[in-house]
Scaffold this active site. Structure first.
Site, PDB file in Angstrom:
ATOM      1  N   TRP A  58       0.819  -1.216   0.000  1.00 15.54           N
ATOM      2  CA  TRP A  58       0.000   0.000   0.000  1.00 15.54           C
ATOM      3  C   TRP A  58       0.852   1.265   0.000  1.00 15.54           C
ATOM      4  O   TRP A  58       1.778   1.404   0.809  1.00 15.54           O
ATOM      5  CB  TRP A  58      -0.878   0.035   1.261  1.00 15.54           C
ATOM      6  N   ASP A  59       0.508   2.192  -0.876  1.00 14.45           N
ATOM      7  CA  ASP A  59       0.970   3.566  -0.760  1.00 14.45           C
ATOM      8  C   ASP A  59       0.231   4.192   0.429  1.00 14.45           C
ATOM      9  O   ASP A  59      -0.829   3.711   0.820  1.00 14.45           O
ATOM     10  CB  ASP A  59       0.643   4.296  -2.069  1.00 14.45           C
ATOM     11  N   LEU A  60       0.793   5.258   0.981  1.00 16.18           N
ATOM     12  CA  LEU A  60       0.152   5.911   2.131  1.00 16.18           C
ATOM     13  C   LEU A  60      -0.551   7.200   1.723  1.00 16.18           C
ATOM     14  O   LEU A  60      -1.777   7.276   1.712  1.00 16.18           O
ATOM     15  CB  LEU A  60       1.191   6.192   3.219  1.00 16.18           C
TER      16      LEU A  60
END
Length: 210
Positions: free
Chosen positions: A6-8
Site C-alpha cells: 500500500w501507498d500511504l
C-alpha cells in the site's frame, strides 16, 4: 497467497493540509514564491527533495530541513483517513499479508499508521531513510521484496500516482490505481485495475491475486 503493498499519502490518508502548509512554510523561510495549497498537490507522492528542486529551491536540503521543522511538530497528523479504508484493510487482510510502501520516511509513516489504526493491519512498513536512501520507489519495493520474500508475480501495489505504478512495474508487480488521492493528472491507463471507492478494493485484489 500473494501480498498487497500500500501507498500511504493519497491512498490510505489524505495528507494535503499537513504537507502543503509545511511546504509553504519552507518556501517562505527561503524567500521563494509561495503557491496556494491547491497548486502544491503535485508534491504529494514523490520525494520532497525532487519537489523542492522543481519549486526553485537552490538548496533542496535546506528547504527539506525547514519543511521537517514544522511537519514533525504540526503537519504529521494534519491529515485524514479516507472513508472506508479501515474496512477495506480488514477485508483484504483476512486473505493476504499486507505491507506499507511509501515515499514518506518510514520514521514518520509509522507514527501516522499507528495513530490512525492502520498499523495493526500491516506486517511490514517500508519507506525511505531520512537521508534519502531508497527515495526511488522502485528501489524501495525491491528492498521490501528482499525482506518479505514475497513473489512479485503474485503480489500487487495499490496507489494513486504514476510513481506507484512505475515502481510496481520495475519489480514485476501488478498495480491497482485508486480514483481518489492526487493522481488525477497522471496517466494510469495501463494499471491492471482501477477502483473508484475503497469498497471496490477487496474485489480488485481478489481478481488479480486471488
Amino acid at each position: 497467497m500473494g501480498a498487497v503493498y500500500w501507498d500511504l499519502d493519497g491512498t490510505l490518508t489524505d495528507p494535503k493540509k499537513g504537507i502543503t502548509e509545511s511546504i509553504q512554510f519552507a518556501l517562505r523561510e527561503l524567500d521563494l514564491p509561495v503557491p496556494p495549497a491547491d497548486d502544491l498537490t503535485w508534491c504529494i507522492g514523490p520525494a520532497l527533495l525532487w519537489s523542492f528542486e522543481r519549486l526553485g529551491a537552490h538548496d533542496p536540503e535546506a528547504a527539506l530541513a525547514h519543511y521537517r521543522a514544522v511537519y514533525t511538530t504540526k503537519g504529521l497528523y494534519d491529515c485524514t483517513l479516507y472513508d472506508g479504508i479501515l474496512q477495506a484493510l480488514g477485508a483484504i487482510g483476512a486473505d493476504h499479508p499486507m505491507h506499507l510502501a511509501t515515499a514518506k520516511p518510514h520514521s514518520y509513516a509509522k507514527k501516522i499508521t499507528a495513530h490512525y489504526g492502520i498499523a495493526p493491519h500491516l506486517t511490514h512498513e517500508f519507506g525511505p531513510e531520512l537521508d534519502g536512501t531508497r527515495n526511488d520507489k522502485g528501489e524501495l519495493l525491491a528492498h521490501a521484496l528482499d525482506i518479505t520474500g514475497d513473489d512479485p508475480a503474485t503480489s500487487v501495489m495499490v496507489g494513486d500516482r504514476h510513481y506507484d505504478m512505475k515502481a510496481a512495474r520495475d519489480v514485476g508487480m501488478r498495480f491497482i490505481a485508486v480514483g481518489w488521492g492526487y493522481g488525477a493528472d497522471d496517466d494510469l491507463s495501463s494499471a491492471d485495475a482501477h477502483v473508484k471507492t475503497p469498497a471496490e478494493l477487496a474485489g480488485a485484489v481478489a481478481s488479480l491475486i486471488g
